[in-house]
Design a protein around this motif. Structure first.
Motif, PDB file in Angstrom:
ATOM      1  N   ASP A  65       0.853  -1.186   0.000  1.00  0.00           N
ATOM      2  CA  ASP A  65       0.000   0.000   0.000  1.00  0.00           C
ATOM      3  C   ASP A  65       0.891   1.239   0.000  1.00  0.00           C
ATOM      4  O   ASP A  65       2.098   1.168   0.260  1.00  0.00           O
ATOM      5  CB  ASP A  65      -0.987  -0.010   1.175  1.00  0.00           C
ATOM      6  CG  ASP A  65      -0.324   0.065   2.542  1.00  0.00           C
ATOM      7  OD1 ASP A  65       0.653   0.821   2.706  1.00  0.00           O
ATOM      8  OD2 ASP A  65      -0.781  -0.629   3.461  1.00  0.00           O
ATOM      9  N   ASP A  66       0.305   2.376  -0.303  1.00  0.00           N
ATOM     10  CA  ASP A  66       1.094   3.595  -0.498  1.00  0.00           C
ATOM     11  C   ASP A  66       1.892   3.972   0.746  1.00  0.00           C
ATOM     12  O   ASP A  66       3.045   4.423   0.641  1.00  0.00           O
ATOM     13  CB  ASP A  66       0.175   4.761  -0.889  1.00  0.00           C
ATOM     14  CG  ASP A  66      -0.427   4.586  -2.270  1.00  0.00           C
ATOM     15  OD1 ASP A  66       0.119   3.768  -3.041  1.00  0.00           O
ATOM     16  OD2 ASP A  66      -1.433   5.253  -2.573  1.00  0.00           O
ATOM     17  N   ASP A  67       1.319   3.794   1.915  1.00  0.00           N
ATOM     18  CA  ASP A  67       2.026   4.161   3.146  1.00  0.00           C
ATOM     19  C   ASP A  67       3.251   3.283   3.370  1.00  0.00           C
ATOM     20  O   ASP A  67       4.322   3.780   3.750  1.00  0.00           O
ATOM     21  CB  ASP A  67       1.078   4.048   4.346  1.00  0.00           C
ATOM     22  CG  ASP A  67       0.010   5.138   4.353  1.00  0.00           C
ATOM     23  OD1 ASP A  67       0.217   6.165   3.658  1.00  0.00           O
ATOM     24  OD2 ASP A  67      -1.012   4.964   5.032  1.00  0.00           O
ATOM     25  N   ASP A  68       3.103   1.974   3.140  1.00  0.00           N
ATOM     26  CA  ASP A  68       4.245   1.074   3.313  1.00  0.00           C
ATOM     27  C   ASP A  68       5.339   1.392   2.301  1.00  0.00           C
ATOM     28  O   ASP A  68       6.539   1.390   2.643  1.00  0.00           O
ATOM     29  CB  ASP A  68       3.803  -0.381   3.152  1.00  0.00           C
ATOM     30  CG  ASP A  68       3.023  -0.886   4.358  1.00  0.00           C
ATOM     31  OD1 ASP A  68       3.117  -0.254   5.428  1.00  0.00           O
ATOM     32  OD2 ASP A  68       2.325  -1.910   4.232  1.00  0.00           O
ATOM     33  N   GLN A  69       4.956   1.641   1.053  1.00  0.00           N
ATOM     34  CA  GLN A  69       5.949   1.954   0.019  1.00  0.00           C
ATOM     35  C   GLN A  69       6.700   3.243   0.382  1.00  0.00           C
ATOM     36  O   GLN A  69       7.932   3.300   0.292  1.00  0.00           O
ATOM     37  CB  GLN A  69       5.253   2.124  -1.334  1.00  0.00           C
ATOM     38  CG  GLN A  69       6.187   2.395  -2.502  1.00  0.00           C
ATOM     39  CD  GLN A  69       6.769   1.142  -3.107  1.00  0.00           C
ATOM     40  OE1 GLN A  69       6.913   0.123  -2.427  1.00  0.00           O
ATOM     41  NE2 GLN A  69       7.114   1.192  -4.377  1.00  0.00           N
ATOM     42  N   ALA A  70       5.965   4.256   0.825  1.00  0.00           N
ATOM     43  CA  ALA A  70       6.595   5.528   1.185  1.00  0.00           C
ATOM     44  C   ALA A  70       7.491   5.365   2.409  1.00  0.00           C
ATOM     45  O   ALA A  70       8.600   5.938   2.464  1.00  0.00           O
ATOM     46  CB  ALA A  70       5.523   6.582   1.450  1.00  0.00           C
ATOM     47  N   ARG A  94      12.153   1.023  -5.440  1.00  0.00           N
ATOM     48  CA  ARG A  94      10.934   1.730  -5.050  1.00  0.00           C
ATOM     49  C   ARG A  94      10.687   3.003  -5.856  1.00  0.00           C
ATOM     50  O   ARG A  94       9.539   3.432  -5.997  1.00  0.00           O
ATOM     51  CB  ARG A  94      10.990   2.033  -3.547  1.00  0.00           C
ATOM     52  CG  ARG A  94      10.678   0.803  -2.729  1.00  0.00           C
ATOM     53  CD  ARG A  94      11.296   0.790  -1.346  1.00  0.00           C
ATOM     54  NE  ARG A  94      10.981  -0.512  -0.727  1.00  0.00           N
ATOM     55  CZ  ARG A  94      11.634  -1.647  -0.989  1.00  0.00           C
ATOM     56  NH1 ARG A  94      12.640  -1.648  -1.861  1.00  0.00           N
ATOM     57  NH2 ARG A  94      11.274  -2.784  -0.424  1.00  0.00           N
ATOM     58  N   THR A 194       4.603  -2.196  -7.182  1.00  0.00           N
ATOM     59  CA  THR A 194       3.971  -0.948  -6.764  1.00  0.00           C
ATOM     60  C   THR A 194       4.575   0.238  -7.506  1.00  0.00           C
ATOM     61  O   THR A 194       3.855   1.144  -7.951  1.00  0.00           O
ATOM     62  CB  THR A 194       4.117  -0.758  -5.244  1.00  0.00           C
ATOM     63  OG1 THR A 194       3.575  -1.902  -4.574  1.00  0.00           O
ATOM     64  CG2 THR A 194       3.399   0.487  -4.770  1.00  0.00           C
ATOM     65  N   GLY A 198       2.638   2.622 -10.244  1.00  0.00           N
ATOM     66  CA  GLY A 198       2.563   4.067 -10.083  1.00  0.00           C
ATOM     67  C   GLY A 198       3.068   4.812 -11.306  1.00  0.00           C
ATOM     68  O   GLY A 198       2.449   5.792 -11.751  1.00  0.00           O
TER      69      GLY A 198
END
Length: 246
Positions: A65-70, A94, A194, A198
């Motif tokens: 999810d976006d939070d984990d990737q960030a 990433r 991911t 994106g």
């Protein structure tokens, strides 16, 4: 392999064009097995970034999810407790969706700086790097020279690897690097999927291909996946909004 021998070609020199010529001539009856063989040679560095045309890969199923990737990207860029090579490899996955099989073959001379910033040429055109990642790569290039004692010094014909193995003249094992990333809580497949998803939602396939060396067929498939997902998301929003007024 027989076709390569007949045409006096080495497997390591096999190009995408060579592969497509062979496919047109041989018309293999078991494409799934041949596609698996090409994937195997790519993974072990025997070939580089080859795609098996016409073979439809299963849709990717593992994402972050976006939070984990960030959060993971932030760790790669700012957590000094992580090994430098792990930080660089994790950030490249990433930010740009690079596979580990390509990362281990990147060379120091693909990096350059000028008055406008720091750049890395992953494929055909230089990519402007975030300043934090540029500093990490500069540090790696500087400290990486100490590893040259383990192997032949880099030359113009054989430039030094960005993340050298042992000896330093040889690329490191993609499997070993993947395992190290996992041990530091930095998964590779989900993070790469991911990142590609994106990028596919923001850049045309030809740009992704030219900047990051992703085969155009693959870039097009990712673009279609992103478009389908976006369309599904809009449809869900429309259905939800319609339900409020029923």
């Amino acid at each position: 392999m027989q076709w390569l021998d007949d045409h006096h070609l080495d497997l390591r020199a096999l190009t995408q064009t060579n592969l497509e010529v062979w496919l047109a001539q041989a018309k293999p009856s078991r494409p799934r097995l041949t596609a698996a063989f090409i994937k195997w040679t790519n993974k072990r560095g025997l070939t580089r970034n080859l795609e098996y045309p016409g073979y439809q890969r299963p849709a990717p199923a593992t994402f972050l999810d976006d939070d984990d990737q960030a959060d993971q990207l932030r760790r790669c860029l700012r957590d000094a407790s992580l090994p430098l090579d792990i930080r660089i490899a994790g950030a490249l996955i990433r930010l740009y969706g690079l596979p580990i099989t390509r990362i281990v073959h990147l060379t120091a001379n693909q990096f350059h700086e000028d008055k406008t910033g720091a750049y890395f040429t992953f494929d055909k055109n230089p990519v402007l790097l975030p300043p934090t990642l540029a500093r990490l790569i500069e540090q790696q290039i500087t400290t990486g020279r100490s590893r040259a004692a383990l192997g032949p010094l880099a030359t113009s014909e054989h430039p030094g690897l960005l993340l050298p193995g042992q000896p330093a003249s040889r690329p490191r094992s993609p499997e070993a690097l993947s395992g190290q990333l996992m041990r530091h809580g930095l998964p590779t497949i989900a993070a790469r999927n991911t990142a590609l998803f994106g990028m596919a939602g923001e850049l045309p396939p030809i740009i992704i291909s030219d900047l990051f060396g992703v085969h155009r067929n693959t870039a097009t498939q990712w673009a279609a996946l992103a478009q389908d997902s976006w369309a599904g998301y809009l449809a869900a929003l429309h259905s939800e909004a319609a339900g409020k007024y029923e």
